[in-house]
Design a protein around this motif. Structure first.
Motif, short mmCIF file in Angstrom:
data_model
loop_
_atom_site.label_atom_id
_atom_site.label_comp_id
_atom_site.label_asym_id
_atom_site.label_seq_id
_atom_site.Cartn_x
_atom_site.Cartn_y
_atom_site.Cartn_z
N ASN A 167 6.87 4.87 0.28
CA ASN A 167 5.53 4.34 0.59
C ASN A 167 4.61 5.41 1.18
OD1 ASN A 167 6.16 1.70 -0.23
ND2 ASN A 167 7.10 1.27 1.78
N VAL A 227 0.72 5.13 0.55
CA VAL A 227 -0.12 6.19 1.11
C VAL A 227 0.22 7.50 0.41
CG1 VAL A 227 -0.75 7.44 3.20
CG2 VAL A 227 -0.22 5.00 3.32
N CYS A 284 0.83 -1.19 0.00
CA CYS A 284 0.00 0.00 0.00
C CYS A 284 0.87 1.25 0.00
CB CYS A 284 -0.91 -0.01 1.23
SG CYS A 284 -1.89 1.49 1.42
N THR A 287 -6.48 7.48 0.61
CA THR A 287 -5.05 7.75 0.83
C THR A 287 -4.21 6.51 0.57
OG1 THR A 287 -5.33 7.27 3.19
CG2 THR A 287 -5.49 9.58 2.50
N CYS A 288 -4.84 5.33 0.76
CA CYS A 288 -4.10 4.08 0.58
C CYS A 288 -4.56 3.31 -0.66
CB CYS A 288 -4.28 3.20 1.81
SG CYS A 288 -3.28 1.69 1.81
#
Length: 227
Positions: free
Chosen positions: A222, A4, A2, A121-122
């Motif tokens: 990330n 962000v 993921c 956001t993810c």
């Protein structure tokens, strides 16, 4: 893994999407129609030793109303608010039934979008499609449902419930002795805000797909926060 991604425009769209859900407050309120002030009778005035001396204003919502409680003593507010319809078929008129259906559908969509906007956001895509574009489309549909409700609502002002609150001169698109309460204006504001969210979702997608974001993704980051 993921990634962000937070940008100024995506955060603003998220906040607006959450605020638009306040449309629910207008939907459940009784402050849609405010009736003409009804002064207290001399008997009611004699019964009050510490209560409010202000005249009483009946209030009527889509499926709820506020009515006066007779012979209430020592009370600051002598009104009882609650639903006048125990089931859907008892809602004042067919137009108000439609007003209950369409905004309810729109609010359900807005509730879902408020939740989804937090996880953008993810999660930035669904089935290889931009989640911002999908949300913007659904918010546009929600806005159309809300508009239909606002258009149909005044057509029900000629129903018996509205006439009892607003007087014999009330009819479709004519208020009679009533005036519009804050809930109606909140509903209009929420509808406008819903369309703003739908349009601004495109800006959130542009910000997420910007060259700067792509560069930081290529660098293996990330957590990406951009103004």
């Amino acid at each position: 893994m993921c990634h962000v991604i937070v940008t100024c425009r995506s955060m603003l769209w998220t906040l607006l999407s959450i605020v638009a859900f306040t449309e629910l407050i207008a939907f459940v309120s009784t402050d849609w129609l405010i009736g003409k002030a009804k002064p207290l009778s001399s008997k009611e005035m004699d019964n009050r030793t510490g209560g409010s001396q202000e005249p009483y204003h009946p209030m009527l919502g889509i499926y709820g109303r506020c009515t006066r409680i007779s012979h209430m003593q020592l009370s600051r507010r002598d009104t009882l608010c609650g639903p006048y319809a125990e089931n859907f078929s008892e809602i004042a008129s067919g137009f108000w039934q439609a007003t209950a259906i369409f905004p309810a559908l729109g609010i359900m969509i807005l509730c879902t979008m408020a939740f989804v906007s937090v996880i953008t956001t993810c999660v930035q895509s669904i089935m290889k499609k931009s989640i911002f574009n999908a949300c913007g489309l659904l918010q546009g549909i929600a806005g159309l449902f809300l508009i239909l409700g606002l258009i149909l609502y005044p057509a029900g002002w000629g129903c018996q419930k509205a006439i009892s609150c607003c007087g014999p001169y009330a009819s479709a698109y004519k208020l009679g002795d009533c005036y519009l309460g804050w809930a109606f204006y909140i509903a209009i504001g929420g509808t406008i805000l819903t369309f703003i969210c739908a349009v601004f979702s495109a800006e959130a997608e542009i910000a997420r797909s910007s060259d700067k974001v792509q560069e930081e993704l290529e660098e293996g980051k990330n957590l990406i926060c951009l103004l």
